[in-house]
Design a protein around this motif. Sequence first.
Motif, short mmCIF file in Angstrom:
data_model
loop_
_atom_site.label_atom_id
_atom_site.label_comp_id
_atom_site.label_asym_id
_atom_site.label_seq_id
_atom_site.Cartn_x
_atom_site.Cartn_y
_atom_site.Cartn_z
N ASN A 1 21.86 -13.46 30.53
CA ASN A 1 23.19 -13.77 31.12
C ASN A 1 24.36 -13.24 30.27
N GLN A 2 24.20 -12.03 29.76
CA GLN A 2 25.23 -11.44 28.90
C GLN A 2 26.45 -10.94 29.70
N PHE A 3 26.25 -10.67 31.00
CA PHE A 3 27.33 -10.06 31.78
C PHE A 3 27.83 -11.03 32.85
N ALA A 4 29.14 -11.17 32.94
CA ALA A 4 29.75 -12.14 33.85
C ALA A 4 29.49 -11.77 35.31
N LYS A 5 29.06 -12.76 36.08
CA LYS A 5 28.86 -12.57 37.53
C LYS A 5 30.20 -12.22 38.16
N GLY A 6 30.17 -11.29 39.12
CA GLY A 6 31.39 -10.96 39.85
C GLY A 6 32.32 -10.03 39.10
N SER A 7 32.05 -9.75 37.80
CA SER A 7 32.88 -8.76 37.10
C SER A 7 32.00 -7.68 36.47
N LEU B 1 35.20 2.83 36.33
CA LEU B 1 36.37 2.62 35.47
C LEU B 1 36.85 1.19 35.64
N THR B 2 37.03 0.50 34.50
CA THR B 2 37.33 -0.92 34.55
C THR B 2 38.34 -1.28 33.46
N ALA B 3 38.41 -2.56 33.09
CA ALA B 3 39.46 -3.01 32.15
C ALA B 3 38.97 -3.07 30.70
N VAL B 4 37.74 -2.64 30.44
CA VAL B 4 37.25 -2.63 29.05
C VAL B 4 36.71 -1.24 28.70
N GLU B 5 36.80 -0.90 27.40
CA GLU B 5 36.38 0.43 26.97
C GLU B 5 34.86 0.59 26.97
N LYS B 6 34.17 -0.51 26.61
CA LYS B 6 32.71 -0.47 26.56
C LYS B 6 32.14 -1.78 27.10
N VAL B 7 30.93 -1.70 27.62
CA VAL B 7 30.21 -2.92 27.98
C VAL B 7 29.86 -3.63 26.67
N ALA B 8 30.07 -4.93 26.64
CA ALA B 8 29.81 -5.66 25.39
C ALA B 8 28.77 -6.74 25.60
N ILE B 9 28.04 -7.05 24.51
CA ILE B 9 27.20 -8.26 24.51
C ILE B 9 27.91 -9.28 23.63
N ASN B 10 27.60 -10.56 23.86
CA ASN B 10 28.30 -11.66 23.17
C ASN B 10 29.82 -11.54 23.37
N PHE B 11 30.21 -11.23 24.60
CA PHE B 11 31.62 -10.97 24.93
C PHE B 11 32.50 -12.17 24.55
N ASN B 12 33.62 -11.87 23.89
CA ASN B 12 34.60 -12.89 23.47
C ASN B 12 34.07 -13.87 22.43
N LYS B 13 32.97 -13.49 21.76
CA LYS B 13 32.44 -14.33 20.68
C LYS B 13 32.64 -13.58 19.36
N PRO B 14 32.53 -14.27 18.22
CA PRO B 14 32.75 -13.58 16.92
C PRO B 14 31.83 -12.37 16.72
N ASP B 15 30.60 -12.46 17.28
CA ASP B 15 29.65 -11.34 17.10
C ASP B 15 29.63 -10.39 18.30
N GLN B 16 30.79 -10.27 19.00
CA GLN B 16 30.87 -9.33 20.13
C GLN B 16 30.53 -7.92 19.66
N LYS B 17 29.76 -7.20 20.49
CA LYS B 17 29.33 -5.85 20.12
C LYS B 17 29.41 -4.93 21.33
N GLY B 18 30.17 -3.84 21.17
CA GLY B 18 30.27 -2.84 22.24
C GLY B 18 29.05 -1.93 22.23
N LEU B 19 28.57 -1.56 23.43
CA LEU B 19 27.36 -0.73 23.52
C LEU B 19 27.73 0.71 23.89
N ASP B 20 27.16 1.68 23.15
CA ASP B 20 27.42 3.10 23.44
C ASP B 20 26.42 3.62 24.47
N ASP B 21 25.15 3.27 24.25
CA ASP B 21 24.07 3.73 25.13
C ASP B 21 23.23 2.55 25.55
N LEU B 22 22.76 2.62 26.78
CA LEU B 22 21.99 1.51 27.32
C LEU B 22 20.90 2.09 28.21
#
Length: 273
Positions: free
Chosen positions: A225-231, A192-213
């Motif tokens: 390098n889609q996911f921030a180190k340390g978070s 459990l974290t501070a976002v509803e879904k894991v996203a790619i292109n986070f904070n960019k116009p084409d940000q996309k939340g992922l349902d299944d991975l």
Amino acid sequence: GEGYKVIIAHGNGPQVGRIVLQNEYATPVSPAMPFDVCGAMSQGYIGYHIQQGLTKVLRSRGNKSEVATVVTQVLVDRNDPKFKNPSKPIGPFYTEEEARKIADEKGYVMKEDAGRGWRRYVASPKPQQIVELGAIRALSDSGNIVICCGGGGIPVYRTEHNHLKGAAAVIDKDFASELLAEQLDADMLIILTAVEKVAINFNKPDQKGLDDLTPAEARKYMEENQFAKGSMLPKVQAAVKFAESKAGRTALITLLEKAKDGIEGKTGTRVHQ
């Protein structure tokens, strides 16, 4: 009341930082406690707060389950390469002069932290084994809600005489929780974290939340390098490890407030084979 057996782990960053701070500033009056002891203190008082809050909610719903905190030690390898390159900043900021003096006096590794000042750095070794696993399992099997592995657990290593000794280190809480889930043979690891879904292109116009991975997709995104180190990165790494550890295991990453919806498959990111 839906038949789930729940075991709770938690972070301790700000709390252990505060304990370290109080310790360092009180040194003229009382010697500073070792870092592993500060970790144990944080497990105790965070556990106490969760016990109180959770028990209140359970009783208001007519649920008689008891909530118990286990001060948890987690075994690490004394020869883990991470001990040679401490990467986790802890405690207060110092000037370069103060930092060099502390390094000389106490043998701490002091480094400059992102232009904000000098800090003590400790290692972040990989967790190998949950020491109190049997006690956690026994409490859970007898119907208690267990809080454990707080802040990734207290890192300990085996001495020549097979005793456990605390290490000045920080175990990643996501990796420790994943190991706990594996060793308890859990069906689901929920981060459990501070976002509803894991996203790619986070904070960019084409940000996309992922349902299944799938683990393979997750690896591809990690290479990009889609996911921030340390978070988000350690959360996805832990989710992948759990999903691959045994057939039928699923990891869920979602927002704290959406936990129930996530378990029911209505939201969040599910990582599974």
